[in-house]
Design an enzyme around this catalytic site. Sequence first.
Site, PDB file in Angstrom:
ATOM      1  CD1 TRP A 112       6.315   3.506   4.113  1.00 33.57           C
ATOM      2  CD2 TRP A 112       7.487   4.256   2.378  1.00 33.57           C
ATOM      3  NE1 TRP A 112       6.730   4.773   4.399  1.00 33.57           N
ATOM      4  CE2 TRP A 112       7.450   5.272   3.357  1.00 33.57           C
ATOM      5  CE3 TRP A 112       8.160   4.518   1.180  1.00 33.57           C
ATOM      6  CZ2 TRP A 112       8.065   6.505   3.184  1.00 33.57           C
ATOM      7  CZ3 TRP A 112       8.775   5.760   1.035  1.00 33.57           C
ATOM      8  CH2 TRP A 112       8.728   6.729   2.018  1.00 33.57           C
ATOM      9  CB  SER A 114      10.405   6.193 -14.385  1.00 35.00           C
ATOM     10  OG  SER A 114       9.328   7.053 -14.603  1.00 35.00           O
ATOM     11  CB  SER A 115      11.629   9.640 -10.510  1.00 39.18           C
ATOM     12  OG  SER A 115      10.519   8.948 -10.086  1.00 39.18           O
ATOM     13  CE  LYS A 153       4.791  26.697  -0.776  1.00 35.32           C
ATOM     14  NZ  LYS A 153       5.726  27.108  -1.801  1.00 35.32           N
ATOM     15  CB  SER A 175       0.578  28.386  -5.630  1.00 35.66           C
ATOM     16  OG  SER A 175       1.129  27.973  -4.411  1.00 35.66           O
ATOM     17  CG  HIS A 195      -1.566   1.319   1.505  1.00 41.06           C
ATOM     18  ND1 HIS A 195      -2.586   1.819   0.728  1.00 41.06           N
ATOM     19  CD2 HIS A 195      -1.323   2.259   2.451  1.00 41.06           C
ATOM     20  CE1 HIS A 195      -2.943   3.014   1.192  1.00 41.06           C
ATOM     21  NE2 HIS A 195      -2.186   3.304   2.243  1.00 41.06           N
ATOM     22  NE  ARG A 229       3.930   3.121  10.679  1.00 43.50           N
ATOM     23  CZ  ARG A 229       4.784   3.813   9.926  1.00 43.50           C
ATOM     24  NH1 ARG A 229       5.740   4.542  10.479  1.00 43.50           N
ATOM     25  NH2 ARG A 229       4.708   3.799   8.621  1.00 43.50           N
ATOM     26  CD  GLU A 273       9.503  10.189  -2.553  1.00 43.43           C
ATOM     27  OE1 GLU A 273      10.431  10.539  -3.315  1.00 43.43           O
ATOM     28  OE2 GLU A 273       8.407   9.793  -2.953  1.00 43.43           O
ATOM     29  CE1 TYR A 275       8.338  19.744   3.412  1.00 43.45           C
ATOM     30  CE2 TYR A 275      10.177  18.339   3.995  1.00 43.45           C
ATOM     31  CZ  TYR A 275       9.145  19.172   4.369  1.00 43.45           C
ATOM     32  OH  TYR A 275       8.899  19.404   5.690  1.00 43.45           O
ATOM     33  CG  ASP A 296       5.995  17.981 -26.560  1.00 48.02           C
ATOM     34  OD1 ASP A 296       6.306  17.501 -25.457  1.00 48.02           O
ATOM     35  OD2 ASP A 296       5.179  17.424 -27.324  1.00 48.02           O
ATOM     36  CG  HIS A 341      12.593  14.409  11.383  1.00 51.42           C
ATOM     37  ND1 HIS A 341      12.465  15.621  10.781  1.00 51.42           N
ATOM     38  CD2 HIS A 341      11.997  13.544  10.543  1.00 51.42           C
ATOM     39  CE1 HIS A 341      11.819  15.500   9.647  1.00 51.42           C
ATOM     40  NE2 HIS A 341      11.527  14.243   9.477  1.00 51.42           N
ATOM     41  CG  HIS A 342      11.898  10.136   9.103  1.00 51.80           C
ATOM     42  ND1 HIS A 342      10.561  10.053   8.805  1.00 51.80           N
ATOM     43  CD2 HIS A 342      12.360  11.209   8.434  1.00 51.80           C
ATOM     44  CE1 HIS A 342      10.240  11.037   7.979  1.00 51.80           C
ATOM     45  NE2 HIS A 342      11.312  11.757   7.741  1.00 51.80           N
ATOM     46  CG  HIS A 354      12.430  14.764   5.602  1.00 48.97           C
ATOM     47  ND1 HIS A 354      11.399  14.299   6.365  1.00 48.97           N
ATOM     48  CD2 HIS A 354      12.183  16.072   5.416  1.00 48.97           C
ATOM     49  CE1 HIS A 354      10.584  15.284   6.648  1.00 48.97           C
ATOM     50  NE2 HIS A 354      11.034  16.376   6.081  1.00 48.97           N
ATOM     51  CB  THR A 398       5.824  24.817   5.952  1.00 46.03           C
ATOM     52  OG1 THR A 398       7.005  24.075   5.664  1.00 46.03           O
ATOM     53  CG2 THR A 398       4.627  24.066   5.439  1.00 46.03           C
TER      54      THR A 398
END
Lengths: 537, 175
Positions: free
Chosen positions: A153, A180-181, A342, A279, A88, A461, A266, A268, A117, A313-314, A264, A339
């Site tokens: 994950w 790909s990315s 924004k 925006s 998931h 979890r 990732e 963002y 293009d 921090h993870h 991390h 943040t």
Amino acid sequence: MSAVVHDHDHPHGYGHDHAHDDHHGPRKGLMRWVTTTNHKDIGTLYLWFSFAMFSIGGLMAVGIRLELFSPGLQYMDPDFFNQLTTMHGLIMVFGAIMPVFVGFANWQIPMMIGAPDMAFARLNNWSFWLLPFAATLLVLSFFMPGGAPGVGWTLYAPLTVQMGIGMDLTIFAVHILGMSSILGSINIITTILNMRAPGMTLMKMPLFVWTWLITAYLLVAAMPVLAGAVTMTLTDRHFGTTFFNAAGGGDPVLYQHIFWFFGHPEVYIIALPGFGVISQVIPAFSRKPLFGYASMVYATSAIAIISFIVWAHHMYTVGMPVTGQLFFMYATMIIAVPTGVKVFNWVATMWKGSLTFETPMLFACGFLFMFTLGGFTGLVLAIVPIDIQMHDTYYVVAHFHYVMVAGALFAAFAGVYFWLPKWTGRMYNETLGKWHFWLTLIFFNMIFFVQHFLGMAGMPRRIPDYPLMFETWNKISSIGAFGMGLAQLLFLYVVVQTIRKGEPAPQRPWEGADSLEWTHLPTPVPYHTFETQPVVK
Amino acid sequence: MSAKENRSLSFRLGVVALGMFGFAFALVPFYNQICAALGINQIERAAETVNTQVDTSRTITIELDSNAHNLPWRFKPVVSEIKVHPGELAVVEYEIVNARDAAVTGQAVPSYGPQHAGQYFQKIECFCFTQQTLAPGETRRMPVLFVVDPKLPKDVNTIAVSYTFFEVPGRGGKT
């Protein structure tokens, strides 16, 4: 207190010089989609692909919530439950949320900067067609001996080293997704930097283009690190290296450092393009230009740069020195500043605007509330002593679903409803769109708001069973999940109905929207646009 | 927007991507160096012997545990628990039997409960500093020579020391 009338800088020239644009349209049949190099076709492919992945990942989530509907083991063994949570996460992050914004990038960036293009059209085709193979590998891993990896994950060592062959398929899938990315990002950066219309200076670009430029840089810098991490896992598994194997002098904690160095940024990578969509949407429905455009650009850049120094921090609980914990705690809290800039800018954009609340704006407002809530729980989790209590509980699950679902996914919905009339030339059904929003919002909060309580009460979890005392909140959460799943069928219906037989959209469906695709191109947009670049004053 | 400029920019970005792939691997020695410099996680290094005062006013219980992860070894401490004073030199022994009819190489990795007690459990000699190769059917007794640092926080009265033997891949005796 009169409504602010926005004056456009751009010449209004619908369809001028575009008569020749239609001289060759798309090929017919399936091969159109296989061989296409047209940014709009590829954007469409990305969007439908991510919807397919969103459905598969959503079904897995429903499976997870079904098992958690009651305490005890009902429908699946714990191994399969772990496989569901892992897949998931992987499918939603890499298969749904990331591609959906690449889809928006493909459709919108060339039109917003006045380019014909993407810079590398054929590479663009390849970037997309790598994805279905990666997705197939991920899904196939369920049918391997031992099943899909049940490691979460984040693919933490040492579990990943011990998993069956499904793990190898996942590793290769991550490699392909990363490739790909990276290719897509190189394409996007080149397009934005080299192919802007004359007069479209960097600081005149719509903010969606800016956020994607920064996201693409993040992808180029972060994705290869993940590729490195899973490559090390692969060689640990099969080639006798011991990067993460303590017996050979390696360290599983090293994996966590490398993973979160990618992981991390990732976060963002997922959030920034959503910020970009919001925006665009909020100014359009506030009928005011975006408040603090330049500060938005700087805030986005600041978020991107700081995101590289907060990864640990993870992993406050791995036993790092207290100095390290303090550094990562303060660095994490500093991210709240840009943040916050924004969020305040979005609110200030709405301030005294002539607001209307069509579906895109509803999703944008939903985003604003829910994402900010997720940001606040993120600040709570940034505090070391609290995080040590909350680590790996449902509080964390609630936190990141508030930023990923109510943040990124709501932004994607806002974008689809916002640009669908432009893309298809047909208007979606506003009533059904609003129904979709309210159902999604209510069921979303039903799933995840109560998970804050579960987490604070200590429910861990990734466990298929729980003590009886957690039953009520889990039941509510599960019912919310079933409801939210069904609400997305309504979304599919709305989109298909729009494409098939929606009312013809007016030339400017949203009079407040003023980027090039609205002011310079007819509705629906022709297959080829801006073969002659417009001049932006 | 010439094709040449596009190619050159994409080439430079590609180099950045490759560089970041290399950076992931560069993090491995970097991590090890940082840990060594800060003295974190140095499980394979002997503690420096310093003359310490034995603190007879405190008695610490050392509980010994053993695991052989996926290894056909019988691995257990000779005594499961001893009592020591902080600062006092103590020895415990572990016994290991290779039940496989092939030579096997393994490496023991210690862990401690509570976790932060690890830094006060100073090993002067330990079988966990080196890889151990056992001949088929071989039985071996191995010592751990240690001192509990008198700076051990006052609220810790028991330290659980657990060793897990992992097979070192590619050193013979594959299953």
